[in-house]
Design an enzyme around this catalytic site. Structure first.
Site, PDB file in Angstrom:
ATOM      1  N   LYS A  82       0.833  -1.205   0.000  1.00 62.69           N
ATOM      2  CA  LYS A  82       0.000   0.000   0.000  1.00 62.69           C
ATOM      3  C   LYS A  82       0.869   1.256   0.000  1.00 62.69           C
ATOM      4  CE  LYS A  82      -3.709  -2.450   2.361  1.00 62.69           C
ATOM      5  NZ  LYS A  82      -4.335  -2.809   3.644  1.00 62.69           N
ATOM      6  N   GLN A  85      -4.001  -1.285   9.860  1.00 67.43           N
ATOM      7  CA  GLN A  85      -3.970  -2.626   9.278  1.00 67.43           C
ATOM      8  C   GLN A  85      -4.521  -3.649  10.271  1.00 67.43           C
ATOM      9  OE1 GLN A  85      -2.963  -3.336   6.041  1.00 67.43           O
ATOM     10  NE2 GLN A  85      -3.704  -5.402   6.465  1.00 67.43           N
ATOM     11  N   ASP A 134     -10.630   3.116   4.724  1.00 68.50           N
ATOM     12  CA  ASP A 134     -11.051   1.711   4.647  1.00 68.50           C
ATOM     13  C   ASP A 134     -12.581   1.604   4.620  1.00 68.50           C
ATOM     14  OD1 ASP A 134      -9.111  -0.202   4.295  1.00 68.50           O
ATOM     15  OD2 ASP A 134      -8.560  -0.314   6.426  1.00 68.50           O
TER      16      ASP A 134
END
Ligand code: NDP
Length: 281
Positions: free
Chosen positions: A50, A94, A117
């Protein structure tokens, strides 16, 4: 029939190039903070991917690595600081988090406007309401992939196998918003093969290696495999028995090279979306 293999890498590359062009034209540098707690090797790989993709798109990526023993209070304090930081447009923590840290508390601490997200309850609520704002990257990527290959969701029967907050539920909501007739199947579904056989669009997101067999697939159906499973012999497989299903489906995603690259590309797009939204207020 031999299915068309959906090239997720190519579709994702086009999206990444589009995001990079829009970033270059934006007149400012969007900022993305990726928070990694602990040393989970798979998470470390995802975070590196990412970070690199963001930089390539002209986004200022900042990876914050915290030790496995970090307390929930310290993690929440880190998130609050990122919420206040004007250089940061997107925050991603994460998952999974180490034991002892409640993921819900962490997700709820993120400013919904920076929640790239799309997991914050405010953004989940908007999606459930049919007014999507920041949408989880994997299902968003799948919708873009369907569009890119000319598959129309409107009026189609879609079956989503899996009901997680990260993939299955938001996937079902996006398909519904796109006017598909949606069934959500899960581990308690009676006669899962029969449910799957009804699908014009079949999405497998279970984490069960090669669960979906060829006789679960309607001839000509579009099969999207979200699963990423590492077998004992080291092979990486999806939730769909690829070779057998490719002989029945009309189109199918490979693993790797299908959904995964779209997830990363959509994170970049969400970061740009968040940045433009914040700066337009
Ligand atoms: P979860 O474990 O959170 O959810 C799995 C879902 O599948 C649950 O709803 C579960 O049902 C259902 N399920 C499990 N076994 C069966 C079964 N035998 N029959 C029917 N349904 C079943 O997983 P995620 O949604 O987070 O991830 C799913 C897969 O996608 C994983 O392999 C993951 O690695 C991968 N993934 C890939 C991404 C990408 O970018 N390509 C991104 C995110 C995930 P129940 O609710 O009843 O328990």
């Amino acid at each position: 029939m031999t299915a068309r293999i959906i090239d997720g890498k190519a579709i994702a590359a086009a999206l990444r190039a589009d995001v990079a062009a829009k970033v270059a034209a934006a007149g400012f540098t969007p900022g993305l903070a990726v928070v990694l707690v602990g040393e989970d090797p798979a998470s470390a790989v995802y975070v590196r991917t990412k970070d690199r993709a963001a930089r390539e798109a002209g986004i200022a990526a900042r990876t914050i690595r915290l030790p496995a023993g970090t307390s929930q209070a310290d993690l929440l304090a880190t998130i609050r600081a990122l919420n206040e930081d004007p250089a940061i447009d997107g925050i991603l923590v994460q998952l999974p988090l180490p034991p002892g840290i409640a993921p819900e508390a962490v997700i709820e601490a993120i400013d919904p406007d920076k929640d790239v997200d799309g997991f914050h309850p405010v953004n989940v609520g908007h999606l459930a309401d049919g007014r999507p704002t920041l949408v989880p990257c994997t299902p968003l990527g799948i919708m873009k992939m369907l569009r890119a290959i000319g598959v129309t969701a409107s009026g189609a029967r879609a079956v989503v196998v899996g009901r997680s907050a990260i993939v299955g539920r938001p996937m079902a909501r996006l398909l519904l918003s796109a006017d598909a007739t949606v069934t959500v199947a899960h581990s308690r579904t009676r006669d899962l093969p029969a449910e799957c056989r009804r699908a014009d669009i079949l999405i497998a997101a279970t984490g069960r290696p090669e669960l979906v067999r060829a006789d679960w697939v309607q001839p000509g159906a579009t099969v999207i495999d979200v699963g990423i499973n590492r077998l004992a012999d080291g092979r990486l497989v999806g939730d769909v028995a690829f070779d057998a299903c490719a002989a029945v489906a009309g189109a199918i995603t490979p693993v790797p090279g299908g959904v995964g690259p779209m997830t990363v590309a959509c994170l970049l797009e969400n970061t740009l979306t968040a940045a433009l939204h914040r700066r337009s207020r």
